[in-house]
Design a protein around this motif. Structure first.
Motif, short mmCIF file in Angstrom:
data_model
loop_
_atom_site.label_atom_id
_atom_site.label_comp_id
_atom_site.label_asym_id
_atom_site.label_seq_id
_atom_site.Cartn_x
_atom_site.Cartn_y
_atom_site.Cartn_z
N PRO A 20 5.40 -0.57 16.19
CA PRO A 20 5.03 0.83 15.91
C PRO A 20 5.61 1.35 14.60
O PRO A 20 4.99 2.16 13.92
N TYR A 21 6.82 0.84 14.23
CA TYR A 21 7.41 1.32 12.97
C TYR A 21 6.53 0.96 11.78
O TYR A 21 6.21 1.79 10.93
N VAL A 22 6.09 -0.31 11.77
CA VAL A 22 5.24 -0.75 10.65
C VAL A 22 3.91 0.00 10.69
O VAL A 22 3.42 0.49 9.67
N GLN A 23 3.36 0.11 11.85
CA GLN A 23 2.07 0.76 11.95
C GLN A 23 2.19 2.24 11.61
O GLN A 23 1.22 2.86 11.19
N GLY A 24 3.39 2.78 11.80
CA GLY A 24 3.58 4.19 11.48
C GLY A 24 3.67 4.47 9.99
O GLY A 24 3.59 5.61 9.56
N LEU A 25 3.86 3.42 9.20
CA LEU A 25 3.96 3.63 7.74
C LEU A 25 2.61 4.03 7.17
O LEU A 25 1.57 3.63 7.69
N SER A 26 2.68 4.77 6.09
CA SER A 26 1.42 5.19 5.48
C SER A 26 0.78 4.01 4.78
O SER A 26 1.45 3.01 4.47
N GLU A 27 -0.50 4.15 4.51
CA GLU A 27 -1.19 3.08 3.80
C GLU A 27 -0.58 2.88 2.42
O GLU A 27 -0.47 1.76 1.93
N ALA A 60 2.52 3.30 1.59
CA ALA A 60 3.78 2.58 1.70
C ALA A 60 3.51 1.09 1.89
O ALA A 60 4.16 0.23 1.27
N LEU A 61 2.53 0.76 2.72
CA LEU A 61 2.19 -0.65 2.93
C LEU A 61 1.68 -1.27 1.62
O LEU A 61 2.03 -2.40 1.27
N TYR A 62 0.86 -0.49 0.92
CA TYR A 62 0.32 -0.98 -0.35
C TYR A 62 1.46 -1.27 -1.32
O TYR A 62 1.47 -2.30 -2.00
N ASP A 63 2.45 -0.39 -1.37
CA ASP A 63 3.59 -0.61 -2.25
C ASP A 63 4.36 -1.87 -1.86
O ASP A 63 4.79 -2.64 -2.71
N THR A 64 4.52 -2.06 -0.54
CA THR A 64 5.26 -3.24 -0.09
C THR A 64 4.53 -4.51 -0.49
O THR A 64 5.14 -5.46 -1.00
N VAL A 65 3.21 -4.52 -0.27
CA VAL A 65 2.45 -5.71 -0.67
C VAL A 65 2.52 -5.88 -2.19
O VAL A 65 2.67 -6.99 -2.70
N VAL A 104 -5.97 -6.23 2.27
CA VAL A 104 -4.93 -6.77 3.14
C VAL A 104 -4.27 -5.63 3.93
O VAL A 104 -4.05 -5.74 5.14
N VAL A 105 -4.03 -4.52 3.24
CA VAL A 105 -3.41 -3.37 3.93
C VAL A 105 -4.33 -2.87 5.03
O VAL A 105 -3.89 -2.59 6.15
N THR A 106 -5.60 -2.81 4.75
CA THR A 106 -6.56 -2.35 5.76
C THR A 106 -6.51 -3.27 6.97
O THR A 106 -6.50 -2.81 8.12
N TYR A 107 -6.42 -4.56 6.70
CA TYR A 107 -6.37 -5.52 7.81
C TYR A 107 -5.10 -5.32 8.63
O TYR A 107 -5.15 -5.30 9.86
N VAL A 108 -3.96 -5.15 7.90
CA VAL A 108 -2.69 -4.96 8.62
C VAL A 108 -2.76 -3.71 9.48
O VAL A 108 -2.32 -3.71 10.63
N LYS A 109 -3.36 -2.66 8.94
CA LYS A 109 -3.51 -1.43 9.73
C LYS A 109 -4.34 -1.67 10.99
O LYS A 109 -4.08 -1.09 12.04
#
Lengths: 235, 339, 434
Positions: free
Chosen positions: B288-295, B297-302, B329-334
């Motif tokens: 849930p923590y990862v899924q709770g991140l904004s797109e 934030a995930l984009y920045d991490t990737v 990739v971010v869309t897929y992770v979401k």
């Protein structure tokens, strides 16, 4: 795979219209907020150590009683032939391909030669570790490094905004447009005295203004070729 | 002078400097004493003739060659490495000839002086070191002639006569021994001790970790920083509306399999095949923590990768994947949150 | 020769209570200085009184001063050895030790000055995981390389003539020093071969180190000369710095000679003739320095470029006039008024006092080179002023104490006069009847 839309290079420059500047110092405040500039306080300010990346200098025109106060915002001139760059022994100060006079904080070891060699005294030094009184530490900009004790810093032309603007353009698959990227001081200037843009784009506002015959550079005789053009009507 | 063998005998004769005959060495030569077996010890350099001819040492030539090597070294260091590290600094060429000149002058001098010194050291050390202790009276001004002769030879008698004739104050015999004098072991220990101290001194530079987490060494690279404590997150970078089309999801899944699944696992639970070899457990992307991140934030991490306490735990994909691809990739992770 | 041995080894063999008291006092001052430095590193370089636009202060001035002081050894010893001046013999070791110790102190000031001193190794060119490389276009890198070369060379130059003396000490001095002397004397027995190698090496290294000496202070001068700062940007700086360095270095040697002669009763070796010769050298350096100073001020004054004139006015009649004229008296008027008199030159105490004035004056001169030009940058909005803080002054006094302490320790470890060279002089003297 990367860099699918390679665009032509940029050259970031600024135009400051002295005829428009009212000396309101909004740019100074905006710069402090944007760039996590430390709060120096009265003591340090009286020692001449207050850090300002952009400062308003005052001068007078005319003879008494017809004296008029004039203002001149001075910031790092991002010189093409910057005297501060080659003297750094560790490449902390160097020239980016886009014409920025960059300062890499974690390379800097604080020899301060750059500060001496800058004819504009635009470089500021962190004499102590930074400190913000609460609640000011709650408003730090996450995109900007907090500078440590013992290193040089100066105006970056808000490089984080330049990067964000270019990333946005990359996401949207288009070149950077004039006006996409605005440093904090330019954004906040109530009289639009400051204009920022790409000098490689001949149609950009900054290019058009810099071609005016009111244009001059600060300490032009030093041959530093500043990226900041001042505009002033000669009375 | 070669090493002393058991069949040799050392003859030492002391002379007053004023009484030392300059013809002695010539006479000894005629008596058949080889050049290498003679040694004259004095408290100060003697420049007169009639001394042992020292073996030639081309120190001048060595110094010149070393100087030239230093010159080339300076050109390579100041000029060559600048080409390898072409960072622009205002108005100066990458390779600036006057600068190369100054630096190579210094390295030339350094090499010439140090090499001369080291050659001299080697030469001094190559002298016979197990020789009998030097007579302390030399330092009071006497000159000592030391000869190494084969024992029980006729020569010995002849040599002694010659030395007496020349006015030697004192002649002593000394049977060579092969045992190492006690000082040598001490020497080695002292040298070793000095080296250890020098080595420890090299370790003095402290290891502070200030601003370590922001190593931006490429021009205009994003700082690999985690937000300072108390900072305000900004979502403004996310302009694109996420239009989750099936096509994009498929593309994201394909890229995820290629780039991410070996750590995060095919299902994103962080159980990829290489996990056993990693120090840091990869994140469970369905958490849930990862899924709770904004797109964003995930984009920045990737884009920039991830660092924990200054150590990179996830690589940056900025150079591997284009912005579009990172997005898919971010869309897929979401999408992994929907079971 | 045995009397030379006895006289010159005596300082190494005994120590008076006053000596230990001196060590304790100096040690305490050094500890204070070290404490001040720790405080500065711990809290920030802001403990100095530096502020924009004056980014360099007394630390850099001290660095220049000590590098200049290090020219004593190389100039006296190197140039005199080259010219085979007989009177050099009792002077060389004292001067070479000064070079060695001054360079160590000078290097310390680089570290005092750095904003992030714990990152000093960024200056070293070695392949590293940071993918960083130093910028050889920076005058500070030239400086680093030149000072490194000079330090290495002058250590070698101090050590070479010491080898025969170490061999003597190995035999004459017992206790904990004996194993050290054993190692340092490199198995020296004084054979013809060894003497020849040593003399050849000295003959090669002496002219080289004189060239390095000139280059080092030229580069320190170029640190300022190549910059854009008004009144620094001048072609005269390199030769001017070299001459200034020799001026203060020779003055320092006069002090050292006098003190050691007094304490260890070396009147038989260090005669008034030596002070006479040093006095003559000081007259020459005074005149050359005054000439260069005049040339610089004249060109600025005549051209009347405002950027430069602000600085010169401040020096001559402005806020810096008091230290400026005091400096001029110390380094020009006093030496010229006294040392041109032959009778004065043969008075050791007098020559020593002139040396003290010269060094005080030259220190002020280093500060005046640095601070006034930085005080008046080209944009007049930012003119400033500067006086060192207590942290800076404590560190400076502490490092001066460290220099004296190192020297005091060194005289208990090496003979202050080169014993074999003194013997050689004796033999030369009797042979040639002088």
């Amino acid at each position: 795979m990367a860099d699918t839309n390679k665009t032509k290079s940029h050259k970031w420059e600024m135009v400051i219209d002295l005829d428009r500047c009212t000396g309101c110092e909004a740019c100074v405040v905006a710069c402090h907020a944007e760039n996590n500039i430390r709060i120096s306080g009265e003591d340090e300010a009286s020692e001449g150590r207050a850090i300002n990346w952009i400062r308003i200098e005052r001068y007078w025109e005319g003879e008494y009683p017809n004296v008029q106060t004039r203002f001149m915002p001075v910031l790092c001139q991002h010189c093409d032939d910057a005297p501060c760059e080659p003297v750094c022994p560790v490449y902390a100060s160097y020239h980016t391909p886009e014409g920025l006079n960059a300062q890499v904080y974690n390379r800097c070891i604080g020899v301060r030669y750059c500060g001496n060699n800058c004819p504009y005294t635009a470089r500021q030094f962190n004499w102590f570790d930074p400190h913000w009184d609460p609640p000011l530490e709650e408003q730090l900009n996450p995109d900007v490094t907090v500078r440590q004790n013992g290193i040089m810093e100066k105006c970056t032309f808000c490089v984080q905004r330049i990067r964000a603007g270019k990333e946005q353009a990359e996401k949207e698959g288009r070149p950077v447009r004039d006006g996409d990227i605005i440093p904090a001081c330019v954004q906040t200037c109530p009289t639009s005295a400051l204009v920022f843009g790409d000098r490689h784009d001949p149609e950009s506002r900054v290019s058009q203004l810099a071609r005016q015959d009111r244009a001059f550079h600060l300490l032009e005789s030093q041959g530093t070729h500043p990226a900041i053009t001042y505009l002033k009507r000669i009375a | 002078m070669g090493p002393v063998t058991e069949h040799e005998i050392t003859v030492r004769a002391l002379f007053e400097p004023s009484g030392y005959p300059e013809s002695l060495v010539e006479k000894l030569r005629q008596a058949g004493v080889p050049e290498g077996a003679m040694e004259i010890r004095s408290p100060l350099p003697l420049h007169e003739t009639g001394l042992v001819r020292p073996a030639p040492l081309p120190l001048h030539r060595i110094a010149i060659i070393a100087g030239l090597v230093g010159l080339v070294l300076g050109v390579v260091v100041a000029g060559g490495t600048a080409i390898l590290y072409p960072i622009m600094t205002g108005g100066k060429p990458i390779v600036a000839p006057p600068v190369v000149g100054i630096i190579s002058f210094e390295t030339m001098m350094l090499m010439a002086i140090v090499t001369t010194f080291v050659t001299m050291l080697i030469r001094l050390r190559s002298e016979r070191r197990d020789a009998v202790e030097r007579d302390p009276r030399i330092d009071d001004g006497l000159i000592e002639v030391v000869l190494s002769l084969p024992s029980n030879s006729v020569q010995l008698q002849l040599v002694q006569t010659l030395l007496k004739q020349a006015g030697a104050l004192e002649i002593r015999h000394h049977h060579a021994t092969s045992s190492i004098p006690p000082g040598v072991e001490l020497d080695r220990r002292t040298t070793a001790g000095m080296l250890v101290v020098a080595w420890l001194l090299c370790g003095v530079p402290a290891c502070s970790r200030d601003m370590q987490d922001q190593s931006s060494y490429q021009s205009q690279e994003a700082p690999r920083i985690h937000s300072p404590k108390g900072s305000v997150p900004r979502d403004s970078r996310l302009l694109r509306k996420s239009l989750t089309t099936q096509e994009e999801l498929d593309e994201g899944a394909r890229l995820f399999r290629i780039n991410c699944s070996h750590c995060h696992g095919r299902d994103g639970t962080g159980n990829g095949p290489v996990v056993a070899y990693l120090k840091e457990q990869p994140a469970d992307l369905r958490d849930p923590y990862v899924q709770g991140l904004s797109e964003a934030a995930l984009y920045d991490t990737v884009t920039y990768g991830l660092a924990v306490e200054g150590r990179d735990v996830m690589p940056a994909f900025q150079g591997e994947l284009s912005a579009e691809e990172r997005h898919s990739v971010v869309t897929y992770v979401k999408s992994l949150s929907q079971p | 020769m045995s009397s030379i041995n006895r006289d010159l080894l005596a300082p190494l063999q005994s120590a008076t209570p006053a000596y230990f008291l001196l060590l304790i006092v100096l040690g305490a001052i050094v500890a204070l200085g070290a404490g001040a430095w720790y405080y500065q590193v711990d809290t920030g370089i802001g403990q100095t009184n530096l502020h924009p636009p004056i980014f360099w202060g007394v630390y850099i001035a001290s660095f220049i001063f000590w590098v200049g002081a290090s020219h004593s050894g190389t100039f006296i010893s190197g140039v005199l050895r080259l010219s085979k001046a007989e009177w050099r013999r009792p002077v060389t070791r004292i001067a070479e030790l000064m070079t060695f110790i001054s360079l160590m102190i000078a290097t310390l000031f680089v570290f005092f000055h750095l904003g992030r001193v714990w990152r000093w190794y960024y200056l070293m060119p070695y392949p590293n995981q940071r993918e960083l490389w130093p910028n050889f276009r920076s005058p500070l890198m030239w400086d680093a390389i030149a000072v490194f070369t000079y330090a290495t060379a002058s250590t070698i130059y101090l050590y070479l003539p010491l080898i025969p003396d170490f061999a003597l000490l190995r035999e004459r001095i017992g206790g904990w020093r004996k194993p050290l002397y054993r190692v340092l004397s490199l198995g020296w027995t004084g054979t013809q071969n060894q003497w020849q190698v040593l003399e050849t090496a000295l003959r090669i290294i002496t002219p080289l180190i004189v060239m390095v000496m000139v280059s080092v202070h030229s580069i320190v001068g170029w640190d300022f000369g190549v910059s854009l700062v008004p009144a620094w940007h001048s072609t005269i700086f390199a030769p001017y710095f070299v001459v200034g360095a020799v001026h203060s270095g020779v003055g320092l040697v006069a002090i050292g000679l006098y003190v050691l002669r007094k304490i260890y009763r070396l009147e038989r070796y260090i005669e008034s003739e030596h002070f006479d010769k040093i006095g003559k050298l000081l007259v020459v350096t005074t005149l050359v320095l005054a000439y260069l100073y005049f040339a610089e001020l004249l060109t600025i004054w005549y051209a009347k470029s405002p950027d430069h004139m602000w600085v010169v006015d401040a020096l001559l009649i402005g806020p810096f006039a008091v230290p400026f004229w005091f400096m001029a008296i110390c380094i020009y008027f006093i030496p010229l008024a006294t040392l041109t008199n032959p009778a004065f030159r043969r008075w050791p105490l007098g020559v020593m006092l002139v040396g003290v004035f010269i060094n005080i004056g030259m220190y002020i001169e280093r500060v005046l080179i640095l601070v006034p030009p930085l005080t008046y940058p080209r944009l007049p909005f930012n003119w400033g002023s500067y006086f060192p803080s207590w942290v800076e002054m404590t560190i400076i006094v502490g490092s001066l104490a460290l220099a004296v302490l190192l020297y005091a320790l060194a005289v208990k470890f090496v003979p202050v006069i080169s014993i074999w060279e003194e013997k050689e002089g004796l033999v030369h003297g009797t042979r040639h009847g002088t």
